[in-house]
Design a protein around this motif. Structure first.
Motif, short mmCIF file in Angstrom:
data_model
loop_
_atom_site.label_atom_id
_atom_site.label_comp_id
_atom_site.label_asym_id
_atom_site.label_seq_id
_atom_site.Cartn_x
_atom_site.Cartn_y
_atom_site.Cartn_z
N LEU A 89 -4.33 -4.62 19.32
CA LEU A 89 -2.92 -4.09 19.10
C LEU A 89 -3.06 -2.55 19.29
O LEU A 89 -3.98 -1.73 19.23
N SER A 90 -1.71 -1.96 19.85
CA SER A 90 -1.48 -0.62 19.91
C SER A 90 -1.91 0.17 18.62
O SER A 90 -1.59 -0.29 17.52
N VAL A 91 -2.14 1.48 18.66
CA VAL A 91 -2.11 2.09 17.58
C VAL A 91 -1.10 2.12 16.41
O VAL A 91 -1.21 2.02 15.18
N GLY A 92 0.42 2.13 17.06
CA GLY A 92 1.59 2.06 16.15
C GLY A 92 1.63 0.78 15.44
O GLY A 92 1.87 0.44 14.52
N GLU A 93 1.25 -0.47 16.43
CA GLU A 93 1.39 -1.75 15.90
C GLU A 93 0.34 -1.99 14.65
O GLU A 93 0.59 -2.50 13.71
N ARG A 94 -0.84 -1.31 15.29
CA ARG A 94 -1.94 -1.70 14.13
C ARG A 94 -1.67 -0.94 12.84
O ARG A 94 -1.84 -1.59 11.81
N ASP A 95 -1.02 0.27 12.86
CA ASP A 95 -0.65 0.92 11.63
C ASP A 95 0.36 -0.14 10.86
O ASP A 95 0.21 -0.16 9.63
N LYS A 96 1.43 -0.68 11.48
CA LYS A 96 2.32 -1.32 10.77
C LYS A 96 1.51 -2.51 9.98
O LYS A 96 1.93 -2.81 8.75
N VAL A 97 0.70 -3.21 10.49
CA VAL A 97 -0.21 -4.12 9.96
C VAL A 97 -1.17 -3.56 8.84
O VAL A 97 -1.15 -4.21 7.62
N ASN A 98 -1.53 -2.51 9.05
CA ASN A 98 -2.40 -1.92 8.13
C ASN A 98 -1.59 -1.38 6.85
O ASN A 98 -2.12 -1.07 5.79
N ARG A 99 -0.40 -1.20 6.72
CA ARG A 99 0.48 -0.78 5.75
C ARG A 99 0.62 -1.93 4.81
O ARG A 99 0.91 -1.60 3.50
N GLN A 100 0.12 -3.18 5.14
CA GLN A 100 0.01 -4.25 4.11
C GLN A 100 -1.28 -4.51 3.67
O GLN A 100 -1.60 -5.50 2.81
N VAL A 101 -2.22 -3.73 3.96
CA VAL A 101 -3.62 -3.85 3.65
C VAL A 101 -4.12 -2.59 2.76
O VAL A 101 -3.76 -1.51 3.14
N GLY A 102 -4.80 -2.73 1.69
CA GLY A 102 -5.20 -1.81 1.07
C GLY A 102 -6.89 -2.16 1.04
O GLY A 102 -7.42 -3.31 0.95
N MET A 103 -7.64 -0.97 0.91
CA MET A 103 -9.02 -1.12 1.20
C MET A 103 -9.78 -0.45 0.10
O MET A 103 -9.53 0.76 -0.11
N LEU A 104 -10.85 -0.73 -0.52
CA LEU A 104 -11.84 -0.17 -1.54
C LEU A 104 -12.99 -0.01 -0.84
O LEU A 104 -13.71 -0.92 -0.50
N PHE A 105 -13.41 1.22 -0.47
CA PHE A 105 -14.70 1.49 0.51
C PHE A 105 -15.74 1.56 -0.50
O PHE A 105 -15.63 1.81 -1.87
N GLN A 106 -17.09 1.12 0.04
CA GLN A 106 -17.97 1.15 -0.77
C GLN A 106 -18.34 2.51 -1.57
O GLN A 106 -18.69 2.17 -2.88
N GLY A 107 -18.54 3.45 -1.17
CA GLY A 107 -18.61 4.72 -1.87
C GLY A 107 -17.43 5.31 -2.53
O GLY A 107 -17.47 6.50 -3.02
N GLY A 108 -16.16 4.54 -2.38
CA GLY A 108 -14.89 5.24 -2.94
C GLY A 108 -14.02 6.05 -1.83
O GLY A 108 -12.89 5.82 -1.74
N ALA A 109 -14.93 6.60 -1.16
CA ALA A 109 -14.35 7.28 0.34
C ALA A 109 -13.10 8.00 -0.14
O ALA A 109 -12.13 8.23 0.60
N LEU A 110 -13.38 8.85 -1.40
CA LEU A 110 -12.08 9.79 -1.82
C LEU A 110 -12.19 11.08 -0.92
O LEU A 110 -13.37 11.29 -0.66
N PHE A 111 -10.96 11.58 -0.73
CA PHE A 111 -10.93 12.86 0.02
C PHE A 111 -11.48 13.84 -0.99
O PHE A 111 -10.61 14.31 -2.03
N ASP A 112 -12.32 14.75 -0.88
CA ASP A 112 -12.83 15.64 -1.65
C ASP A 112 -12.10 16.82 -1.93
O ASP A 112 -12.00 17.67 -2.73
N SER A 113 -11.26 17.13 -0.65
CA SER A 113 -10.39 18.29 -0.71
C SER A 113 -9.14 18.13 -1.53
O SER A 113 -8.36 19.07 -1.55
N LEU A 114 -8.74 16.69 -1.96
CA LEU A 114 -7.57 16.66 -2.50
C LEU A 114 -7.85 16.08 -4.02
O LEU A 114 -8.57 15.54 -4.26
#
Lengths: 256, 257
Positions: free
Chosen positions: A72-97
């Motif tokens: 899929l194109s980046v834009g279309e892919r993003d639409k699909v990803n909007r219905q997906v949530g992901m928990l990463f192994q290490g949490g992958a939290l953004f340290d700056s926020l």
């Protein structure tokens, strides 16, 4: 009717000469919770990254809601990803926020609501994973690993996704914290009503959170079935993995 | 055949890296002109690059100006041409020393921290997380840094110009016994706008190079802490070499015959 939420067929992926996935076939029904088990380096994470579109499979098809999502194109892919949530192994939290902005990141980046409303939603999601509102003001680096995982879980469910992917949710946690995360996953899954796909090498966790377990070995799903059946399974690969034996068909890559 | 194979492999790896870097630079520059922008992050980067680098760049400039005055005096005194010191100091500082030394210091300070930060984000899957949360990592991480580098370095180097000339002035007046008024008059008389402008254009290009190399090496880092370390080293080394290389190209373009 009965269209699978996620459907993988014949997915292959190689990195250079290393063939990681050799034809993964897997379906996950709507509302179902499937756990992919397998040893380290068998391609569990690669499978999930292919579903998320972070990696592009070399061949095969991945369908979400019956729609082909590879290429899929980046834009279309993003639409699909909007219905997906992901928990990463290490949490992958953004340290700056701060924590609350981490949780509300998807809401803010998709401009689904203003900052104040996002802060409220973040507080509600933090409460769902058993964290107080004050934690929202903390920085991710100040939290313990277990708490970071919970925040990661809150972020994964913040946008009320239809599909949630969990990458090794209990790895690196003590047994009590691991069990707590398992309970949270089951609870969240029921509450949000989402379809869940987890990867794990922790059998206890897999039994607890999975409606169905699939075993990945040598780049293929070699067994899939009910958690209750896995202990009596005679397949030598499954048997060895479930009981954690050194002897058997699975040879761990050991360098001299 | 073995040596040939090794040479071929190195050459192919070089071409691969060059191609990947060009693609990365192209994508990043394109995204600089496409919304959405992240003003808060850009502002933070501007403060980081512009404000917090001021002491480092200022100290570099003041000592460079001072040593320049001292060295030119030793040389010029032999021809009784001490009067030209002001000229030498102001030209060298604005055209070369402030932008190049400042750029190199920024490469060490800012380029390294960019590579380390983005590299850590890569190995802890934060960049993947950005993508899954509908945020383009190039736009969110790379564009603010590149714009901040391109915009802030000229300001920084303009201040370094002034501090560098002031360093030369200090040594000339307090150590070599020049008349301050005449020294300043000489400085002003010899200075052409192009001297300063060429230095500022260089600064902007160096800002771009430092941010690009920091982001590129961080973005493609892999393999945990060691990978991030390698990325940091590569970012500083490659940015420094590119700064010296582009300094020659730009000098040729501005002042070449």
């Amino acid at each position: 009717m009965d269209q699978p939420k996620i459907e993988l067929s014949g997915v292959t992926k190689a990195f250079g000469a290393k063939q990681v996935l050799t034809g993964v076939d897997l379906t996950v029904a709507e509302g179902e919770s499937v756990v992919i088990i397998g040893g380290s380096g068998t391609g569990k994470s690669v499978t999930v990254k292919c579903i998320l579109g972070l990696l592009k499979p070399d061949a095969g098809s991945i369908k979400i809601d019956g729609r082909e999502v590879t290429g899929l194109s980046v834009g279309e892919r993003d639409k699909v990803n909007r219905q997906v949530g992901m928990l990463f192994q290490g949490g992958a939290l953004f340290d700056s926020l701060p924590v609350w902005e981490n949780v509300a990141f998807g809401l803010l980046s998709r401009k689904q609501c203003g900052r104040e409303e996002a802060r409220e939603i973040a507080a509600r999601k933090l409460a769902m994973v058993g964290l107080k509102r004050e934690i929202g003001e903390a920085q991710p680096a100040d939290l313990s690993i277990g708490m970071q995982k919970r925040v990661g879980l809150a972020r994964a469910i913040a946008t009320d996704p239809e599909i949630i992917l969990f990458d090794e949710p209990t790895t690196g946690l003590d047994p009590i914290m691991a069990d707590m995360i398992n309970e949270l996953i089951v609870h969240v899954n029921q509450e949000v009503g989402a379809t869940a796909l987890s990867i794990s090498h922790d059998m206890e966790s897999a039994r607890k959170i999975g409606d169905r377990i699939a075993m990945l070995y040598q780049g293929k799903i070699v067994w899939a079935g009910d958690p209750a059946d896995i202990d009596g399974e005679t397949d030598p690969v499954v048997d060895q993995f479930v009981h954690g034996r050194v002897d058997g068909p699975i040879k761990m890559a050991i360098r001299a | 055949m073995k040596p040939l194979r090794a040479i071929g492999r190195v050459f192919l790896a070089f071409l691969g890296t060059a191609g990947r870097l060009t693609m990365f630079a192209g994508t990043s520059v394109t995204h600089c002109f496409l919304p959405p922008y992240y003003p808060r992050i850009m502002l933070r980067q501007m403060i980081e690059i512009g404000y917090f680098s001021l002491p480092v760049v200022g100290l570099t400039a003041v000592f460079a100006g001072m040593v320049l005055a001292l060295q030119s005096y030793t040389g010029f005194a032999r021809f009784s041409a001490e009067g030209a010191i002001a000229n030498v100091v102001v030209l060298s500082v604005t055209r070369e020393l402030a932008p190049v030394l400042g750029g190199l210091m920024i490469a060490g300070r800012v380029g390294a921290s960019m590579a380390a930060e983005i590299g850590t984000m890569r190995v802890t899957e934060q960049i993947d997380a950005l993508t899954t949360l509908s945020t383009n990592p190039i736009k969110y991480l790379v564009v603010p840094r590149i714009i901040a580098g391109v915009v802030m370095l000229p300001f920084l180097i303009l201040i370094a110009d002034i501090i560098g000339v002031f360093g030369g002035f200090l040594v000339s007046v307090y150590k070599l016994g020049f008349n301050p008024a005449i020294y300043l008059q000489n400085t002003w008389d010899f200075l052409e706008p192009l001297d300063v402008i060429s230095g500022l254009v260089k600064a902007s290009v160096f800002g771009f190079l430092v941010a690009l190399m920091g982001c590129y090496h961080g973005y493609y880092s892999k393999g945990g802490a060691q990978g991030v370390g390698t990325a940091t080293t590569n970012a500083v080394v490659s940015a420094s070499i590119l700064i010296l290389c582009f300094n020659y190209i730009l000098t040729e373009a501005f002042f070449g015959l």
